[in-house]
Design an enzyme around this catalytic site. Structure first.
Site, PDB file in Angstrom:
ATOM      1  N   ASN A  11       0.865  -1.181   0.000  1.00 21.61           N
ATOM      2  CA  ASN A  11       0.000   0.000   0.000  1.00 21.61           C
ATOM      3  C   ASN A  11       0.900   1.229   0.000  1.00 21.61           C
ATOM      4  O   ASN A  11       1.515   1.564   1.012  1.00 21.61           O
ATOM      5  CB  ASN A  11      -0.905  -0.007   1.236  1.00 21.61           C
ATOM      6  N   TRP A  12       0.989   1.878  -1.145  1.00 17.44           N
ATOM      7  CA  TRP A  12       1.882   3.035  -1.277  1.00 17.44           C
ATOM      8  C   TRP A  12       1.351   4.283  -0.575  1.00 17.44           C
ATOM      9  O   TRP A  12       2.075   5.264  -0.433  1.00 17.44           O
ATOM     10  CB  TRP A  12       2.100   3.356  -2.764  1.00 17.44           C
ATOM     11  N   LYS A  13       0.076   4.251  -0.189  1.00 16.21           N
ATOM     12  CA  LYS A  13      -0.529   5.420   0.437  1.00 16.21           C
ATOM     13  C   LYS A  13      -0.285   6.654  -0.447  1.00 16.21           C
ATOM     14  O   LYS A  13      -0.367   6.555  -1.661  1.00 16.21           O
ATOM     15  CB  LYS A  13      -0.022   5.583   1.872  1.00 16.21           C
ATOM     16  N   HIS A  96      -9.674   0.634   4.506  1.00 14.31           N
ATOM     17  CA  HIS A  96      -8.408   0.782   5.223  1.00 14.31           C
ATOM     18  C   HIS A  96      -8.623   1.686   6.435  1.00 14.31           C
ATOM     19  O   HIS A  96      -9.422   2.612   6.407  1.00 14.31           O
ATOM     20  CB  HIS A  96      -7.343   1.377   4.295  1.00 14.31           C
ATOM     21  N   GLU A  98      -7.021   4.071   7.665  1.00 12.13           N
ATOM     22  CA  GLU A  98      -6.840   5.499   7.429  1.00 12.13           C
ATOM     23  C   GLU A  98      -8.058   6.102   6.735  1.00 12.13           C
ATOM     24  O   GLU A  98      -8.414   7.263   6.980  1.00 12.13           O
ATOM     25  CB  GLU A  98      -5.562   5.736   6.615  1.00 12.13           C
ATOM     26  N   GLU A 168      -5.685  -5.603  10.101  1.00 10.73           N
ATOM     27  CA  GLU A 168      -4.717  -4.573  10.464  1.00 10.73           C
ATOM     28  C   GLU A 168      -5.095  -3.955  11.806  1.00 10.73           C
ATOM     29  O   GLU A 168      -5.973  -3.103  11.872  1.00 10.73           O
ATOM     30  CB  GLU A 168      -4.632  -3.498   9.376  1.00 10.73           C
ATOM     31  N   GLY A 174       2.102   1.908  11.376  1.00 12.45           N
ATOM     32  CA  GLY A 174       2.986   3.056  11.373  1.00 12.45           C
ATOM     33  C   GLY A 174       3.521   3.444  12.737  1.00 12.45           C
ATOM     34  O   GLY A 174       4.130   4.491  12.903  1.00 12.45           O
ATOM     35  N   SER A 214       2.964  -2.676  10.626  1.00 13.09           N
ATOM     36  CA  SER A 214       4.416  -2.614  10.870  1.00 13.09           C
ATOM     37  C   SER A 214       5.121  -3.914  10.470  1.00 13.09           C
ATOM     38  O   SER A 214       5.972  -4.426  11.193  1.00 13.09           O
ATOM     39  CB  SER A 214       4.699  -2.265  12.328  1.00 13.09           C
ATOM     40  N   GLY A 235       2.734  -1.259   4.324  1.00 14.59           N
ATOM     41  CA  GLY A 235       2.803   0.151   3.979  1.00 14.59           C
ATOM     42  C   GLY A 235       4.223   0.598   3.708  1.00 14.59           C
ATOM     43  O   GLY A 235       4.838   0.232   2.708  1.00 14.59           O
ATOM     44  N   GLY A 236       4.779   1.379   4.624  1.00  9.83           N
ATOM     45  CA  GLY A 236       6.058   2.037   4.401  1.00  9.83           C
ATOM     46  C   GLY A 236       7.195   1.129   3.997  1.00  9.83           C
ATOM     47  O   GLY A 236       8.011   1.478   3.129  1.00  9.83           O
TER      48      GLY A 236
END
Length: 254
Positions: A11-13, A96, A98, A168, A174, A214, A235-236
């Site tokens: 997920n590049w967000k 998601h 977010e 999640e 994050g 994470s 994610g990151g």
């Protein structure tokens, strides 16, 4: 060895420019495992979808991060299911944390998007998860059961089987905090049990359930070693193409 094909979804967000996205895609598109072994998916911002689809190669696949549930209309800034489909994307993130936290998505709008996804032959990656206070009050199962019941309202068993669920825990996104592999697996077992209650054992045994929160190159193997974790939504850590290949290689060896 699980019969379920593992899924690694990045997920590049709201990251990556056009040039950065192209550099990533060229670094991984010919190196990911074959699709019959691992489903390798990049969920990118809508403006990059067609650009990436044209260069995805034989085994990488592209997904969108969000869409509206309406067919079309006066919804400035949104993308319709048909627009996502005609971009060439095959997957769609739905619900998601977010989106729920920052953009007021509800379980009911998640359900509307699930129906829209199947109408337009998109594979939903349905995100569910609990807040820290809910985990600490031992409400995780009740929260997830409710999210799943509403998300799958009116969804057929065949459609449910085609859904990918991503668990999640919101408190682990994050933050650097990660549910222990055992904790994640036990919660995913509860999710699978709820799917069985809704649709029966065959659907529960076949549906893929991912862990997200994470996930890093140094914990992916221990997470995937668990019985019920069928992959990861990352994610990151998945913004780096080398990391992404570490994740897909780990799934190949699940």
């Amino acid at each position: 060895m699980s019969k379920r094909i593992p899924v690694i979804a990045a997920n590049w967000k709201m990251y990556k420019t056009k040039d950065e996205a192209l550099a990533f895609i060229f670094a991984v598109n010919e190196k990911v495992p074959t699709r019959d072994k691992v489903e390798s998916v990049v969920c990118a911002p809508a403006i990059l979808l067609n650009l990436l689809v044209k260069r995805e190669g034989d085994n990488l696949r592209i997904g969108a991060q969000n869409m509206h549930y309406a067919e079309e209309g006066a919804f400035t800034g949104e993308n319709s299911p048909a627009q996502v489909k005609t971009s060439g994307a095959e997957y769609i993130l739905i619900g998601h944390s977010e989106r729920r936290s920052y953009f007021n998505e509800t379980d009911e709008t998640v359900n509307l998007k699930m129906h829209a996804a199947f109408k337009h032959e998109l594979t939903p990656i349905l995100c569910v998860g609990e807040q820290l206070a809910e985990r600490e009050s031992n409400s995780t199962k009740a929260v997830l059961d409710s999210q799943l019941e509403i998300a799958f309202k009116g969804i057929s068993a065949e459609q449910a089987l085609a859904t990918i669920i991503a668990y999640e825990p919101v408190w682990a996104i994050g933050t650097g905090k990660t549910a222990t592999p055992t904790m994640a697996n036990d919660t995913i077992k509860d999710i699978r049990a709820k799917v069985e209650a809704l649709y029966g054992k065959a659907v529960a045994d076949g549906i893929r359930i991912l862990y997200g929160g994470s996930v890093k190159p140094d914990n992916i193997k221990v997470l995937l070693a668990e019985s019920d974790i069928d992959g990861a939504l990352i994610g990151g850590a998945a913004l780096d193409p080398n990391n992404f290949l570490v994740f897909t290689d780990a799934a190949l060896n699940k």
